[in-house]
Design an enzyme around this catalytic site. Sequence first.
Site, PDB file in Angstrom:
ATOM      1  N   GLU A  61      -4.829  -7.045  -9.364  1.00  0.00           N
ATOM      2  CA  GLU A  61      -3.638  -7.838  -9.624  1.00  0.00           C
ATOM      3  C   GLU A  61      -4.030  -9.374  -9.141  1.00  0.00           C
ATOM      4  O   GLU A  61      -4.650  -9.407  -8.119  1.00  0.00           O
ATOM      5  CB  GLU A  61      -2.290  -7.475  -8.772  1.00  0.00           C
ATOM      6  CG  GLU A  61      -1.235  -8.141  -9.300  1.00  0.00           C
ATOM      7  CD  GLU A  61       0.082  -7.858  -8.603  1.00  0.00           C
ATOM      8  OE1 GLU A  61       0.195  -6.826  -8.056  1.00  0.00           O
ATOM      9  OE2 GLU A  61       1.220  -8.530  -8.438  1.00  0.00           O
ATOM     10  N   ARG A  91      -7.742   7.057  -1.550  1.00  0.00           N
ATOM     11  CA  ARG A  91      -8.086   5.448  -0.797  1.00  0.00           C
ATOM     12  C   ARG A  91      -9.193   5.503   0.153  1.00  0.00           C
ATOM     13  O   ARG A  91      -9.104   6.497   1.046  1.00  0.00           O
ATOM     14  CB  ARG A  91      -7.020   4.941  -0.083  1.00  0.00           C
ATOM     15  CG  ARG A  91      -6.223   3.774  -0.846  1.00  0.00           C
ATOM     16  CD  ARG A  91      -5.045   3.416  -0.273  1.00  0.00           C
ATOM     17  NE  ARG A  91      -4.238   2.521  -1.299  1.00  0.00           N
ATOM     18  CZ  ARG A  91      -4.436   1.606  -1.594  1.00  0.00           C
ATOM     19  NH1 ARG A  91      -5.146   0.573  -1.006  1.00  0.00           N
ATOM     20  NH2 ARG A  91      -3.736   0.867  -2.658  1.00  0.00           N
ATOM     21  N   LYS A 104      -3.038  -6.347   1.876  1.00  0.00           N
ATOM     22  CA  LYS A 104      -3.309  -7.974   1.615  1.00  0.00           C
ATOM     23  C   LYS A 104      -2.383  -8.856   2.326  1.00  0.00           C
ATOM     24  O   LYS A 104      -2.735  -9.938   2.913  1.00  0.00           O
ATOM     25  CB  LYS A 104      -2.778  -8.333   0.210  1.00  0.00           C
ATOM     26  CG  LYS A 104      -3.981  -7.906  -0.952  1.00  0.00           C
ATOM     27  CD  LYS A 104      -3.701  -8.256  -2.460  1.00  0.00           C
ATOM     28  CE  LYS A 104      -4.419  -7.260  -3.256  1.00  0.00           C
ATOM     29  NZ  LYS A 104      -3.925  -7.229  -4.564  1.00  0.00           N
TER      30      LYS A 104
HETATM   31  P1  ATP Z   1      -1.906  -4.422  -2.012  1.00  0.00           P
HETATM   32  O1  ATP Z   1      -1.366  -2.978  -2.307  1.00  0.00           O
HETATM   33  O2  ATP Z   1      -2.488  -4.594  -0.669  1.00  0.00           O
HETATM   34  O3  ATP Z   1      -1.387  -5.568  -2.651  1.00  0.00           O
HETATM   35  P2  ATP Z   1      -3.669  -3.332  -3.932  1.00  0.00           P
HETATM   36  O4  ATP Z   1      -4.989  -2.547  -3.474  1.00  0.00           O
HETATM   37  O5  ATP Z   1      -2.553  -2.608  -4.863  1.00  0.00           O
HETATM   38  O6  ATP Z   1      -3.301  -4.152  -2.867  1.00  0.00           O
HETATM   39  P3  ATP Z   1      -4.653  -4.338  -6.568  1.00  0.00           P
HETATM   40  O7  ATP Z   1      -5.195  -5.665  -6.981  1.00  0.00           O
HETATM   41  O8  ATP Z   1      -3.430  -3.778  -7.417  1.00  0.00           O
HETATM   42  O9  ATP Z   1      -4.269  -4.278  -4.986  1.00  0.00           O
HETATM   43  O10 ATP Z   1      -5.848  -3.299  -6.682  1.00  0.00           O
HETATM   44  C1  ATP Z   1      -6.689  -3.095  -7.452  1.00  0.00           C
HETATM   45  C2  ATP Z   1      -7.388  -1.677  -7.712  1.00  0.00           C
HETATM   46  O11 ATP Z   1      -7.985  -1.223  -6.547  1.00  0.00           O
HETATM   47  C3  ATP Z   1      -6.268  -0.654  -7.865  1.00  0.00           C
HETATM   48  O12 ATP Z   1      -6.710   0.392  -8.778  1.00  0.00           O
HETATM   49  C4  ATP Z   1      -6.266   0.064  -6.413  1.00  0.00           C
HETATM   50  O13 ATP Z   1      -5.801   1.303  -6.491  1.00  0.00           O
HETATM   51  C5  ATP Z   1      -7.704   0.036  -5.933  1.00  0.00           C
HETATM   52  N1  ATP Z   1      -7.887  -0.074  -4.573  1.00  0.00           N
HETATM   53  C6  ATP Z   1      -7.228  -0.759  -3.730  1.00  0.00           C
HETATM   54  N2  ATP Z   1      -7.394  -0.587  -2.313  1.00  0.00           N
HETATM   55  C7  ATP Z   1      -8.256   0.690  -2.498  1.00  0.00           C
HETATM   56  C8  ATP Z   1      -8.788   1.250  -1.559  1.00  0.00           C
HETATM   57  N3  ATP Z   1      -8.676   0.955   0.031  1.00  0.00           N
HETATM   58  N4  ATP Z   1      -9.536   2.400  -1.842  1.00  0.00           N
HETATM   59  C9  ATP Z   1      -9.716   2.596  -3.159  1.00  0.00           C
HETATM   60  N5  ATP Z   1      -9.188   1.877  -4.049  1.00  0.00           N
HETATM   61  C10 ATP Z   1      -8.669   0.636  -3.806  1.00  0.00           C
HETATM   62 MG    MG Z   2      -1.598  -2.578  -6.542  1.00  0.00          MG
END
Ligand code: ATP
Ligand code: MG
Length: 591
Positions: free
Chosen positions: A59, A294, A304
């Site tokens: 996103e 994760r 974030k």
């Molecule tokens: P936040 O929840 O902090 O706003 P997010 O990780 O959901 O952030 P996105 O931009 O939706 O943000 O993430 C893009 C992709 O990265 C998603 O598919 C998410 O699952 C993956 N991702 C984010 N953080 C991790 C992590 N710590 N380990 C593995 N994959 C991750």
């Molecule tokens: Mg997200």
Amino acid sequence: MTTPHDTPKPSNFLRGIIERDLETGTWSQRRFAGTPGDGAHHAAGPLDPAKIRTRFPPEPNGYLHVGHAKSICLNFGLARDYGGVCHLRFDDTNPEKEEQEYVDAIIEAVHWLGFDWQAHGVDHLYYASNYFGFMVRAAEALIGAGLAYVDEQSADEMRANRGDFTTPGTDSPFRDRTPAENLERFREMQSGRMPDGAAVLRAKIDMASPNINLRDPALYRIKHATHHNTGDTWCVYPMYAYAHPIEDALENITHSICTLEFEDQRPWYDWLLDKLADLGLLQRPAPRQHEFGRLNLTYVITSKRKLKALVDEGIVDGWDDPRMPTLFGMRRRGYTPESIRAMADGTGASKTNIWLEYSVLEGCLRDDLEGKAPRAMAVIDPLPLKLTNWADVFGAGHIEACHAPAHPQRPELGQRSFGLGPALWIERDDFAEVPAKGFFRLFPGNKVRLKYGLVVECTGCEKDAAGNVTAVLATVVPDTRSGTPGADAVKVKGTITWIGQHDAVPATIQLYDRLFTEPQPDAGGRDFREALNPHSKRVVQGYVEPALAGVPADQRYQFERHGYFVTDRKLHRPDAPVFNRITTLKDSWGK
Ligand code: ATP
Ligand code: MG
């Protein structure tokens, strides 16, 4: 295709799934029209040249961090390894938080990590917001089939009627509207005449389902907001859980890989794509969702919201502060893309969230830099060393030319040259007026070797009125030049690094350390601010050897005895050098 790199990957359960799919030909009959589209669009195209399709769907509401790197390496890596393609897709369905600045930054960061999305002559860079038209069409098809309705309960009523884990939900009084009436109300939602929150479009599934995600999930909400890509075209926006499966299907994704928290959403993902295929809107077989754990790193936060707080509260100097776990922060700190990929690949994929020791990431970095980074001498906490018999031994004004390999194992990198003269800079802690037990460096009466130079014998020091040491005094021991016959005749227990004052290059050196003192800074809901390391950044003025005069930004070196350093991509100037400490030579995280 993505670029080929790195070592063989450890096995993980996603590989098993993909290998079985390839064996049984699950995806082999799918067609791909070259661009995203509905079932008819793809049906008119050739067989999909990609054996599998994955996607990385950020996103664009913030900067990528090390957790995202895990997902990027996984998705792009699997596509590369199995003859597939990975799409970069901006999941930009939420109009309020998204900005072009983040879109640009994400593209730059994924490229920096070493991946791209060109394959079969196509640039697979997509925006979910370009699918808004199809999403409305799909919603109207669901309405027509009696599978969706416009609910005009208040948000509070809807929440109350959803029930909870122990109580089934209650049907909305609007649930039995006819398709014609629902279509009319959904068009009204789109017309702009209804205020935010006045109605939502919901799927009609089962308000008593044990899976709360199937209790008539919302598809559309009203939001009078300007979108970074579609402007004011829409005042209804799809919910993430409705949009995401559709995005995958339009792009012909085969394996939709996401993190574990989406596991309960999978029945809804499958329900939606199945119904839209029944209605003839999407191709079969539908993409499948697979969840993995994760990646969390000790001493790091990746939320974030919390990273933004660090920036907004001035705790760090922006999103690319070298202490930040953002990819831009890590790049500026001096991390290599290779080291981040090695860390991500080394952790495979599992069905549980994992905590990785930060030292593992640093180990990957040292492994990478050890063979790559040219060596150099630097003095970080300078103290003058005066060689008092220099003129007697060599003649006044003489400078001894010294040489050293740029890298001990890589002769092709050549030699560095520097001069040894009567006035040098040494590290303050290489001198002790009264040595502690086991201290073999400079103290009165002791001999040490000046690395690549000769042996000197300490004779004392000079002090200011307050008793601080202002210079160390020593005499040259003749005929001890490194590399000359007889150099080893005088045995010494210590060797120190140094820089000649006549050719030293003054440099700003930023010494970074972990940002948090606790391995899980925000564990158990604790405020991460309480775990901040007050010494995470120290800026000092030091000296580097003359070979480093005028070097460009983003160059990595091993400063002998000190660790790995990089010229700061933001602050460094060839005539005003700024070095960031990437990491020390030895692991200090376990201590
Ligand atoms: P936040 O929840 O902090 O706003 P997010 O990780 O959901 O952030 P996105 O931009 O939706 O943000 O993430 C893009 C992709 O990265 C998603 O598919 C998410 O699952 C993956 N991702 C984010 N953080 C991790 C992590 N710590 N380990 C593995 N994959 C991750
Ligand atoms: Mg997200």
